[in-house]
Scaffold this active site. Sequence first.
Site, mmCIF file in Angstrom:
data_model
loop_
_atom_site.group_PDB
_atom_site.id
_atom_site.type_symbol
_atom_site.label_atom_id
_atom_site.label_comp_id
_atom_site.label_asym_id
_atom_site.label_seq_id
_atom_site.Cartn_x
_atom_site.Cartn_y
_atom_site.Cartn_z
ATOM 1 N N HIS A 173 0.826 -1.209 0.000
ATOM 2 C CA HIS A 173 0.000 0.000 0.000
ATOM 3 C C HIS A 173 0.868 1.270 0.000
ATOM 4 C CE1 HIS A 173 -4.322 0.644 0.243
ATOM 5 N NE2 HIS A 173 -4.051 1.820 0.774
ATOM 6 N N ASP B 278 -3.728 6.744 -2.398
ATOM 7 C CA ASP B 278 -4.896 6.294 -3.151
ATOM 8 C C ASP B 278 -4.415 5.609 -4.424
ATOM 9 O OD1 ASP B 278 -7.586 5.958 -3.770
ATOM 10 O OD2 ASP B 278 -7.740 7.898 -4.766
ATOM 11 N N GLY B 279 -5.211 4.716 -4.948
ATOM 12 C CA GLY B 279 -4.905 4.092 -6.223
ATOM 13 C C GLY B 279 -4.089 2.818 -6.145
ATOM 14 N N ASN B 280 -3.913 2.256 -4.958
ATOM 15 C CA ASN B 280 -3.119 1.042 -4.807
ATOM 16 C C ASN B 280 -3.759 -0.156 -5.507
ATOM 17 O OD1 ASN B 280 -0.839 1.819 -2.887
ATOM 18 N ND2 ASN B 280 -2.653 2.654 -1.891
ATOM 19 N N GLY B 281 -5.073 -0.297 -5.391
ATOM 20 C CA GLY B 281 -5.771 -1.394 -6.053
ATOM 21 C C GLY B 281 -5.662 -1.296 -7.566
ATOM 22 N N TRP B 282 -5.902 -0.107 -8.091
ATOM 23 C CA TRP B 282 -5.787 0.104 -9.541
ATOM 24 C C TRP B 282 -4.373 -0.212 -10.013
ATOM 25 C CZ3 TRP B 282 -9.823 0.875 -12.619
ATOM 26 C CH2 TRP B 282 -10.997 1.385 -12.068
ATOM 27 N N THR B 283 -3.395 0.311 -9.298
ATOM 28 C CA THR B 283 -1.994 0.110 -9.695
ATOM 29 C C THR B 283 -1.617 -1.359 -9.620
ATOM 30 O OG1 THR B 283 -1.460 2.325 -8.913
ATOM 31 C CG2 THR B 283 0.382 0.823 -9.246
ATOM 32 N N SER B 284 -2.037 -2.042 -8.581
ATOM 33 C CA SER B 284 -1.676 -3.453 -8.444
ATOM 34 C C SER B 284 -2.332 -4.301 -9.530
ATOM 35 C CB SER B 284 -2.034 -3.981 -7.061
ATOM 36 O OG SER B 284 -3.421 -3.960 -6.856
ATOM 37 N N TYR C 84 -12.053 -9.978 -2.765
ATOM 38 C CA TYR C 84 -11.642 -9.376 -1.502
ATOM 39 C C TYR C 84 -11.397 -10.433 -0.421
ATOM 40 C CZ TYR C 84 -12.454 -4.652 -3.177
ATOM 41 O OH TYR C 84 -12.377 -3.475 -3.874
#
Length: 116
Positions: free
Chosen positions: A41, A45-51, A78
């Site tokens: 993390h 913000d944007g960790n999910g998108w980036t991963s 999830y």
Amino acid sequence: MEALHVPQAMADFIGWYDTQAMQLHPVERAARVHGEFVKIHPFVDGNGWTSRLLMNLELMKAGFPAAVLSVQRRLEYYEALDRAHCHDDYAPFLTLIAAVVVESFDPYWWALGVKA
């Protein structure tokens, strides 16, 4: 993860990628890249998108189509990701990502007129 630990965690992640990740099957490597990056993390913000982008980059580098997780699989996603992070049990997450990768071939089979 506390911000103080992010630089070392990212260095460890890159070290793992450079030394061990390439020994994994491309789908497992992609799933683990996604799971470990989002666990660190590193961004506000944007960790999910980036991963997920990193996961799909790994898949496409290996010749696989991008894996798109449907809304119907969101809860499963999830729960599997939580299990990987909290119990170091990646099996459900790997199974899910592998299934999504298989499903991602469907538009190609359709375009080619192949019945999968």
